[in-house]
Design an enzyme around this catalytic site. Structure first.
Site, short mmCIF file in Angstrom:
data_model
loop_
_atom_site.label_atom_id
_atom_site.label_comp_id
_atom_site.label_asym_id
_atom_site.label_seq_id
_atom_site.Cartn_x
_atom_site.Cartn_y
_atom_site.Cartn_z
N LYS A 98 -21.24 -18.19 29.97
CA LYS A 98 -19.87 -18.11 30.47
C LYS A 98 -19.40 -16.68 30.32
O LYS A 98 -19.89 -15.94 29.47
CB LYS A 98 -18.95 -19.03 29.66
CG LYS A 98 -17.67 -19.39 30.37
CD LYS A 98 -17.87 -20.53 31.34
CE LYS A 98 -16.61 -20.91 32.05
NZ LYS A 98 -16.75 -22.18 32.80
N GLY A 210 -2.52 -29.60 36.41
CA GLY A 210 -3.26 -28.46 36.98
C GLY A 210 -3.47 -28.70 38.45
O GLY A 210 -3.99 -29.75 38.85
N TYR A 211 -3.01 -27.77 39.28
CA TYR A 211 -3.14 -27.99 40.73
C TYR A 211 -3.83 -26.78 41.36
O TYR A 211 -3.45 -26.29 42.40
CB TYR A 211 -1.76 -28.22 41.35
CG TYR A 211 -1.83 -29.04 42.63
CD1 TYR A 211 -2.35 -30.32 42.62
CD2 TYR A 211 -1.39 -28.52 43.84
CE1 TYR A 211 -2.42 -31.07 43.78
CE2 TYR A 211 -1.45 -29.26 45.01
CZ TYR A 211 -1.97 -30.54 44.96
OH TYR A 211 -2.04 -31.28 46.11
N GLY A 212 -4.87 -26.30 40.68
CA GLY A 212 -5.67 -25.21 41.23
C GLY A 212 -6.82 -25.78 42.05
O GLY A 212 -6.69 -26.86 42.63
N ASN A 213 -7.93 -25.08 42.04
CA ASN A 213 -9.08 -25.52 42.82
C ASN A 213 -9.42 -26.98 42.50
O ASN A 213 -9.48 -27.83 43.38
CB ASN A 213 -10.27 -24.59 42.51
CG ASN A 213 -11.54 -25.05 43.18
OD1 ASN A 213 -12.15 -26.04 42.78
ND2 ASN A 213 -11.92 -24.37 44.23
N GLY A 215 -7.80 -29.37 40.58
CA GLY A 215 -6.72 -30.37 40.65
C GLY A 215 -6.37 -30.76 42.08
O GLY A 215 -6.20 -31.94 42.38
P1 NAD Z 1 -7.68 -22.57 38.99
O1 NAD Z 1 -7.40 -21.20 38.52
O2 NAD Z 1 -7.99 -22.77 40.42
O3 NAD Z 1 -6.46 -23.53 38.60
C1 NAD Z 1 -5.91 -23.65 37.33
C2 NAD Z 1 -4.64 -24.48 37.47
O4 NAD Z 1 -4.11 -24.74 36.17
C3 NAD Z 1 -3.51 -23.78 38.25
O5 NAD Z 1 -2.87 -24.73 39.06
C4 NAD Z 1 -2.57 -23.31 37.15
O6 NAD Z 1 -1.24 -23.18 37.61
C5 NAD Z 1 -2.72 -24.45 36.18
N1 NAD Z 1 -2.32 -24.12 34.84
C6 NAD Z 1 -2.52 -22.97 34.13
N2 NAD Z 1 -1.96 -23.08 32.91
C7 NAD Z 1 -1.42 -24.31 32.85
C8 NAD Z 1 -0.70 -25.03 31.87
N3 NAD Z 1 -0.42 -24.49 30.68
N4 NAD Z 1 -0.30 -26.30 32.17
C9 NAD Z 1 -0.56 -26.85 33.37
N5 NAD Z 1 -1.22 -26.23 34.33
C10 NAD Z 1 -1.64 -24.98 34.08
O7 NAD Z 1 -8.86 -23.12 38.04
P2 NAD Z 1 -9.85 -24.30 38.35
O8 NAD Z 1 -11.11 -23.72 38.86
O9 NAD Z 1 -9.16 -25.38 39.08
O10 NAD Z 1 -10.18 -24.79 36.85
C11 NAD Z 1 -9.39 -25.75 36.17
C12 NAD Z 1 -10.20 -26.33 35.00
O11 NAD Z 1 -11.39 -26.91 35.51
C13 NAD Z 1 -10.67 -25.31 33.96
O12 NAD Z 1 -10.70 -25.92 32.69
C14 NAD Z 1 -12.08 -24.99 34.39
O13 NAD Z 1 -12.88 -24.49 33.33
C15 NAD Z 1 -12.53 -26.36 34.84
N6 NAD Z 1 -13.67 -26.37 35.75
C16 NAD Z 1 -13.65 -25.70 36.93
C17 NAD Z 1 -14.76 -25.76 37.78
C18 NAD Z 1 -14.76 -25.12 39.13
O14 NAD Z 1 -15.71 -25.37 39.88
N7 NAD Z 1 -13.76 -24.35 39.51
C19 NAD Z 1 -15.89 -26.48 37.39
C20 NAD Z 1 -15.88 -27.16 36.16
C21 NAD Z 1 -14.76 -27.10 35.36
#
Ligand code: NAD
Length: 410
Positions: A98, A210-213, A215
């Site tokens: 990582k 969480g509403y990123g990628n 969510g």
């Molecule tokens: P991202 O950056 O696209 O989204 C993160 C989201 O979390 C955003 O909507 C942000 O506003 C929100 N956020 C940040 N701080 C917050 C808080 N305190 N409370 C509520 N929401 C909050 O990231 P992502 O890629 O969606 O990753 C989210 C999680 O999924 C992480 O733990 C990451 O390690 C895990 N993950 C991601 C992937 C991937 O393929 N992207 C794969 C496995 C695990």
């Protein structure tokens, strides 16, 4: 605040009480193989950059790169360890790694973000590559950042090397399906679990933190399968509507307004039927399924007793502290652990890497079929282990993973 690396050690200790693991191997599994760190600059400022290569007994190191102000060594080490066990739990031929940069990317211009990303590659170039260590996106990194990174890597290598990174844009060697594969995988696992429990997904209520990628794609898939997504949140807060949201509409609104809690008067969600809630309130809602999809340490000993959902699907990495885990297990909640629930992302990355290595291109159908095949098998292995040893799914996933990694190391 729980040190996430302490959680890793606790998880390993738990496993060693259930199965026999050679002491030397167990001790080795408690430490990363290699720690890389240094400074990268953007816009005249310096930022601390990390890459932890945890274990490569089963294949090249694999794991994302996170840009976040709170990135620190213990977090990167924990995330790298979890990648090791995740890849083993779903049986793909990778180890775990990582990386990250301690930076608030929201405060950077696009040019500065590019400078930072290219700098990260120059710093770690010698130690990464398609057969050594293959990074991918994580929190606040995305396909555009992977494109800059692979371009920088290719320049330094003197040849196009798309397989050095996954999560690239499709037109730059990315794979159809990869971007949404973490969420698609999570829903595949959830549906398998519901089959075992004899529950119909139709109408089950879900809250997503969480509403990123991860969510937002999870909300899309859940809606498509008939679940009712009743609560969503991002870093600025959340929204709740007991009648359920139309995730596509909310996504469009978030893109336009920049924050979810500005969307409670948009589209189908009006002041009368939806309301603003905090991230803390979201976790404690009376729903069937809770999906943490933001950061680690969200479910803790402080709020675990107030969690009402019967099923917790950990799409985020490390959202539940070990103490919270114990409380939830006592309350007979079913937790689908991160190393299984969100493994669709790394399985998708593996498919992207395979296509790059073989100069191949899969279509959406093939990608989804392969993802489904891989994760259904992984779920079965872990479910069986949990029944065989009478343990909850998290420990079962670790037992399966540690057995596989230890075998490769022994
Ligand atoms: P991202 O950056 O696209 O989204 C993160 C989201 O979390 C955003 O909507 C942000 O506003 C929100 N956020 C940040 N701080 C917050 C808080 N305190 N409370 C509520 N929401 C909050 O990231 P992502 O890629 O969606 O990753 C989210 C999680 O999924 C992480 O733990 C990451 O390690 C895990 N993950 C991601 C992937 C991937 O393929 N992207 C794969 C496995 C695990």
């Amino acid at each position: 605040m729980q040190n996430p690396f302490d959680s890793v050690i606790e998880q390993l200790e738990n496993v060693s009480k259930l199965i026999e693991v050679d002491t030397k191997i167990l001790e080795k599994l408690k430490k990363p193989n290699k720690i890389l760190e240094g400074e990268v600059s953007a816009g005249g400022k310096k930022y601390h950059a990390y890459r932890v290569q945890y274990n490569n007994a089963r294949g090249p190191y694999k794991g994302g790169i996170r840009y976040h102000p709170q990135v620190n060594m213990d977090e990167v080490k924990a995330l790298a360890a979890w990648m090791t066990f995740k890849c083993a739990a779903v049986n793909i031929p990778y180890g775990g790694g990582k990386g990250g940069i301690a930076v608030d990317p929201k405060g950077l211009t696009r040019d500065e973000l590019e400078e930072l990303s290219r700098g990260w590659v120059r710093l770690f170039f010698k130690d990464i590559g398609p057969e050594k260590d293959i990074p991918a996106p994580d929190v606040y990194t995305n396909p555009q950042i992977m494109e800059w990174m692979v371009d920088e890597y290719s320049k330094l290598a003197g040849k196009p090397t798309p397989a050095a990174f996954t999560g690239k844009p499709i037109e730059r060697g990315g794979s159809i399906g990869r971007e949404s594969s973490t969420s698609e995988g999570g829903i595949i696992i959830l549906l398998e679990l519901l089959k075992k429990l004899g529950k119909d997904p139709k109408g089950l209520t879900v809250a997503i933190q969480g509403y990123g990628n991860v969510g937002h794609f999870a909300a899309f898939y859940l809606h498509e399968k008939g679940f009712k997504v009743v609560a969503l949140s991002d870093s600025k807060g959340g929204i709740y509507n007991p009648d359920g949201f139309e995730p596509q509409k909310i996504f469009k609104c978030k893109l336009e307004k920049g924050a979810l809690n500005q969307c409670h008067i948009e589209g189908s969600v009006t002041d009368a039927e939806g309301k603003k809630i905090t991230n803390e309130e979201l976790l404690e809602l009376d729903v069937d399924i809770l999906i943490p999809a933001a950061l680690e340490n969200q479910i803790t000993e402080e709020n675990a007793n107030n969690i009402k959902a019967d099923i917790i699907l950990e799409l985020a990495n490390g959202p539940t502290t070990p103490k919270a885990d114990t409380i939830l297990n006592k309350k007979r909640k079913i937790i689908v652990p991160d190393i299984l629930a969100n493994a669709g992302g790394v399985v998708g990355s593996y498919f992207e890497w395979l296509q790059n290595m073989k100069n191949d291109k899969w279509d959406e159908k093939k990608f989804s079929e392969e993802l489904n095949k891989n994760l259904v098998l992984a779920f079965e292995d872990i479910w069986k282990k949990s029944k065989e040893l009478d343990i909850e799914l998290r420990t079962a996933a670790y037992v399966v993973a540690v057995e596989r990694v230890a075998k490769a190391m022994g």
